[in-house]
Design a protein around this motif. Sequence first.
Motif, PDB file in Angstrom:
ATOM      1  N   ALA A  33       0.780  -1.187  -0.030  1.00  0.00           N
ATOM      2  CA  ALA A  33       0.093   0.120   0.029  1.00  0.00           C
ATOM      3  C   ALA A  33       0.964   1.180  -0.119  1.00  0.00           C
ATOM      4  O   ALA A  33       2.094   1.313   0.486  1.00  0.00           O
ATOM      5  CB  ALA A  33      -0.909   0.101   1.061  1.00  0.00           C
ATOM      6  N   SER A  52      -4.353   0.921  -1.685  1.00  0.00           N
ATOM      7  CA  SER A  52      -4.005  -0.260  -1.561  1.00  0.00           C
ATOM      8  C   SER A  52      -3.127  -0.873  -2.594  1.00  0.00           C
ATOM      9  O   SER A  52      -2.998  -0.045  -3.592  1.00  0.00           O
ATOM     10  CB  SER A  52      -5.319  -1.016  -1.361  1.00  0.00           C
ATOM     11  OG  SER A  52      -6.138  -1.191  -2.444  1.00  0.00           O
ATOM     12  N   ASN A  57      -8.771   0.208  -3.204  1.00  0.00           N
ATOM     13  CA  ASN A  57      -9.390   0.877  -1.968  1.00  0.00           C
ATOM     14  C   ASN A  57      -8.230   2.282  -2.072  1.00  0.00           C
ATOM     15  O   ASN A  57      -7.023   2.094  -2.007  1.00  0.00           O
ATOM     16  CB  ASN A  57      -9.164   0.170  -1.207  1.00  0.00           C
ATOM     17  CG  ASN A  57     -10.053  -0.948  -0.759  1.00  0.00           C
ATOM     18  OD1 ASN A  57      -9.958  -2.168  -1.240  1.00  0.00           O
ATOM     19  ND2 ASN A  57     -11.313  -0.742  -0.758  1.00  0.00           N
ATOM     20  N   TRP A 103      -2.060  -3.351   2.680  1.00  0.00           N
ATOM     21  CA  TRP A 103      -3.191  -2.441   3.124  1.00  0.00           C
ATOM     22  C   TRP A 103      -2.340  -1.041   3.884  1.00  0.00           C
ATOM     23  O   TRP A 103      -1.323  -1.254   4.382  1.00  0.00           O
ATOM     24  CB  TRP A 103      -4.061  -3.335   4.185  1.00  0.00           C
ATOM     25  CG  TRP A 103      -4.450  -4.338   3.363  1.00  0.00           C
ATOM     26  CD1 TRP A 103      -4.243  -5.818   3.794  1.00  0.00           C
ATOM     27  CD2 TRP A 103      -5.497  -4.606   2.441  1.00  0.00           C
ATOM     28  NE1 TRP A 103      -4.700  -6.690   3.065  1.00  0.00           N
ATOM     29  CE2 TRP A 103      -5.445  -5.934   1.987  1.00  0.00           C
ATOM     30  CE3 TRP A 103      -5.956  -3.699   1.270  1.00  0.00           C
ATOM     31  CZ2 TRP A 103      -6.065  -6.426   0.874  1.00  0.00           C
ATOM     32  CZ3 TRP A 103      -6.857  -4.080   0.304  1.00  0.00           C
ATOM     33  CH2 TRP A 103      -6.850  -5.620   0.346  1.00  0.00           C
ATOM     34  N   ASN A 105      -3.836   0.112   6.916  1.00  0.00           N
ATOM     35  CA  ASN A 105      -4.248   0.238   8.177  1.00  0.00           C
ATOM     36  C   ASN A 105      -3.254  -0.208   9.060  1.00  0.00           C
ATOM     37  O   ASN A 105      -3.228  -0.763  10.112  1.00  0.00           O
ATOM     38  CB  ASN A 105      -5.515  -0.792   8.425  1.00  0.00           C
ATOM     39  CG  ASN A 105      -5.012  -2.364   8.147  1.00  0.00           C
ATOM     40  OD1 ASN A 105      -4.124  -2.452   7.344  1.00  0.00           O
ATOM     41  ND2 ASN A 105      -5.798  -3.111   8.800  1.00  0.00           N
TER      42      ASN A 105
END
Length: 121
Positions: A33, A52, A57, A103, A105
């Motif tokens: 990401a 991503s 995303n 990702w 996060n």
Amino acid sequence: QVQLVESGGGLVQAGGSLRLSCVGSGRTFSSYAMGWFRQAPGKEREFVAAISWNGGNTAYTDSVKGRFTISRDNAKNTVYLQMNSLKPEDTAVYFCAAYGSAWYNNSPRVWGQGTLVTVSS
């Protein structure tokens, strides 16, 4: 591990556009990401946008929604930040970052050197 180099910064008038590019080295670029952060004079570094690993995303800070678009081209090992309708408050050093996973996060692991964007009124 990836090394990142940003380009595309410069001076632009309010209402204008710039496209920032970030080129990553290594064969694992497509696994990560990617994100853009910025730091204005006298302020803390802040999150701008993230994408991503496959571009499926994206996320943006509220102040740039509808104006900025993050995208990537894994075949070129490049992530972009298209900035439209620029405002003087967008003036900052913009940093490209790799998260080290598929990702966003989590926190970035690798940072570029930064590119200066100056928006005049």
